[in-house]
Design a protein around this motif. Sequence first.
Motif, mmCIF file in Angstrom:
data_model
loop_
_atom_site.group_PDB
_atom_site.id
_atom_site.type_symbol
_atom_site.label_atom_id
_atom_site.label_comp_id
_atom_site.label_asym_id
_atom_site.label_seq_id
_atom_site.Cartn_x
_atom_site.Cartn_y
_atom_site.Cartn_z
ATOM 1 N N VAL A 184 38.966 37.437 29.625
ATOM 2 C CA VAL A 184 39.707 38.894 30.162
ATOM 3 C C VAL A 184 39.899 38.796 31.605
ATOM 4 O O VAL A 184 41.136 38.997 32.191
ATOM 5 C CB VAL A 184 38.996 40.052 29.815
ATOM 6 N N ALA A 185 38.856 38.159 32.609
ATOM 7 C CA ALA A 185 39.392 38.304 33.958
ATOM 8 C C ALA A 185 40.405 37.106 34.296
ATOM 9 O O ALA A 185 41.227 37.595 35.209
ATOM 10 C CB ALA A 185 37.906 37.903 34.709
ATOM 11 N N ARG A 186 40.426 36.072 33.551
ATOM 12 C CA ARG A 186 41.232 35.171 33.972
ATOM 13 C C ARG A 186 42.634 35.486 33.673
ATOM 14 O O ARG A 186 43.679 35.199 34.031
ATOM 15 C CB ARG A 186 40.785 33.745 33.140
ATOM 16 N N GLU A 187 42.711 36.185 32.255
ATOM 17 C CA GLU A 187 43.865 36.575 31.587
ATOM 18 C C GLU A 187 44.642 37.627 32.527
ATOM 19 O O GLU A 187 45.925 37.618 32.875
ATOM 20 C CB GLU A 187 43.887 36.969 30.240
ATOM 21 N N LEU A 188 43.992 38.480 32.975
ATOM 22 C CA LEU A 188 44.256 39.583 33.728
ATOM 23 C C LEU A 188 44.359 39.582 35.262
ATOM 24 O O LEU A 188 44.681 40.739 36.014
ATOM 25 C CB LEU A 188 43.818 41.005 33.373
ATOM 26 N N ASN A 189 43.704 38.374 35.592
ATOM 27 C CA ASN A 189 43.694 38.211 37.101
ATOM 28 C C ASN A 189 42.968 39.023 37.884
ATOM 29 O O ASN A 189 43.348 39.684 38.977
ATOM 30 C CB ASN A 189 45.245 38.030 37.846
ATOM 31 N N VAL A 190 41.583 39.378 37.391
ATOM 32 C CA VAL A 190 40.846 40.365 38.074
ATOM 33 C C VAL A 190 39.459 39.554 38.302
ATOM 34 O O VAL A 190 39.233 38.668 37.622
ATOM 35 C CB VAL A 190 40.822 41.760 37.441
ATOM 36 N N LYS A 191 38.420 40.359 38.801
ATOM 37 C CA LYS A 191 37.144 39.910 39.143
ATOM 38 C C LYS A 191 36.373 40.208 37.798
ATOM 39 O O LYS A 191 36.656 41.083 37.052
ATOM 40 C CB LYS A 191 36.632 40.366 40.272
ATOM 41 N N ARG A 192 35.304 39.241 37.252
ATOM 42 C CA ARG A 192 34.247 39.680 36.320
ATOM 43 C C ARG A 192 33.792 41.067 36.398
ATOM 44 O O ARG A 192 33.460 41.638 35.408
ATOM 45 C CB ARG A 192 33.338 38.598 36.290
ATOM 46 N N GLU A 193 33.470 41.326 37.784
ATOM 47 C CA GLU A 193 32.694 42.588 37.897
ATOM 48 C C GLU A 193 33.527 43.688 37.775
ATOM 49 O O GLU A 193 33.033 44.709 36.956
ATOM 50 C CB GLU A 193 32.390 42.662 39.223
ATOM 51 N N GLU A 194 35.093 43.644 37.737
ATOM 52 C CA GLU A 194 35.837 44.712 37.454
ATOM 53 C C GLU A 194 36.149 45.033 36.038
ATOM 54 O O GLU A 194 36.017 45.946 35.333
ATOM 55 C CB GLU A 194 37.452 44.421 38.195
ATOM 56 N N VAL A 195 35.959 43.671 35.185
ATOM 57 C CA VAL A 195 36.031 43.581 33.712
ATOM 58 C C VAL A 195 34.665 44.728 33.063
ATOM 59 O O VAL A 195 34.896 45.356 32.304
ATOM 60 C CB VAL A 195 36.115 42.532 33.167
ATOM 61 N N MET A 196 33.459 44.151 33.516
ATOM 62 C CA MET A 196 32.483 44.798 33.459
ATOM 63 C C MET A 196 32.341 46.396 33.520
ATOM 64 O O MET A 196 31.885 47.056 32.726
ATOM 65 C CB MET A 196 31.052 43.897 33.875
ATOM 66 N N GLU A 197 32.774 46.597 34.836
ATOM 67 C CA GLU A 197 32.627 47.951 34.969
ATOM 68 C C GLU A 197 33.639 48.912 34.573
ATOM 69 O O GLU A 197 33.360 49.877 34.073
ATOM 70 C CB GLU A 197 33.111 48.061 36.780
ATOM 71 N N MET A 198 34.771 48.374 34.170
ATOM 72 C CA MET A 198 35.621 48.979 33.131
ATOM 73 C C MET A 198 35.369 49.092 31.703
ATOM 74 O O MET A 198 35.460 50.192 31.055
ATOM 75 C CB MET A 198 37.198 48.393 33.287
#
Length: 316
Positions: A184-198
Amino acid sequence: MTVSHNPNSTAVALSKPWASAMVLPPLGNLDAYISAVNRLPMLTLQEEQSFARQLRDENNLEAAGKLVMSHLRLVVSVSRQYLGYGLPHGDLIQEGNVGLMKAVKRFDPDQGVRLVSYALHWIKAEIHEYILKNWRMVKVATTKAQRKLFFNLRSMKQGFKTDAAEADLATHRETLNDSEVDVVARELNVKREEVMEMERRLSGGDVVLDPSPSDDGEETYGPIAYLSDAAHEPTAVLENQHRDRLATDGIAHAMAQLDDRSRRIVAERWLKVNDDGSGGMTLHELAAEYGVSAERVRQIEVAAMKKMRAALAAYA
């Protein structure tokens, strides 16, 4: 959405679909509304451009109504994509219709695109804003990257579940594992921490603001007891009105003070929002287009913003 059924008015409106007295006749329910808009005639390219020019050049509201009415089915189609957020379908359609009307107002028939393509962005933007404001009392997405993550995380999680089921590995697990977070982080170009927080935000339970009295008759207190509503405080109302003027007429006035290149750079860097929630062109992309360095584009942007601030101060 309040609706009432009147067979006579329905028959008249369907025989005269461009009746200016109302957008659609009074109907019995949402299904009747959807059925009615799907029967409205679509415009040819020549008709669309003719009505758009009448609106732009003559402020012809009847022409605007014809443009809106012929695209109501598009709003219904787009709104179905957002039913998974648990919000009423009628409300999603209503917000999408607001976006459609904004698109019609701003549509330029000489740009070489059909209204359906132009309106799609405005419809989605209005629905996105409604979902973000109403899905949780506390905002779950405050930046462009978070908006993109918010609207893509649910569908990507569903895709992971489907893949697991096809591989006969499906479980009742609702959270993402480490490899899925990386995807998800790679596909959406965000940090892993942002994925887990969301994901934590989306899966978190709602807090009851005004709890019901307890069974033993004791008085209960919830967060509502500690919140104050300052929305109608006179000073706040005036400040909001002033801010809204600056955000609309003020920005337009400030942009008009810039040359074409500066205006384009500011619009791409600060005002443009794509369908996926991302922004416009980067410094390097603009530099390649204009044949200058990225630093030169940044200097033009800084100078333009300084000029706009002065124009806004004078406008205020």
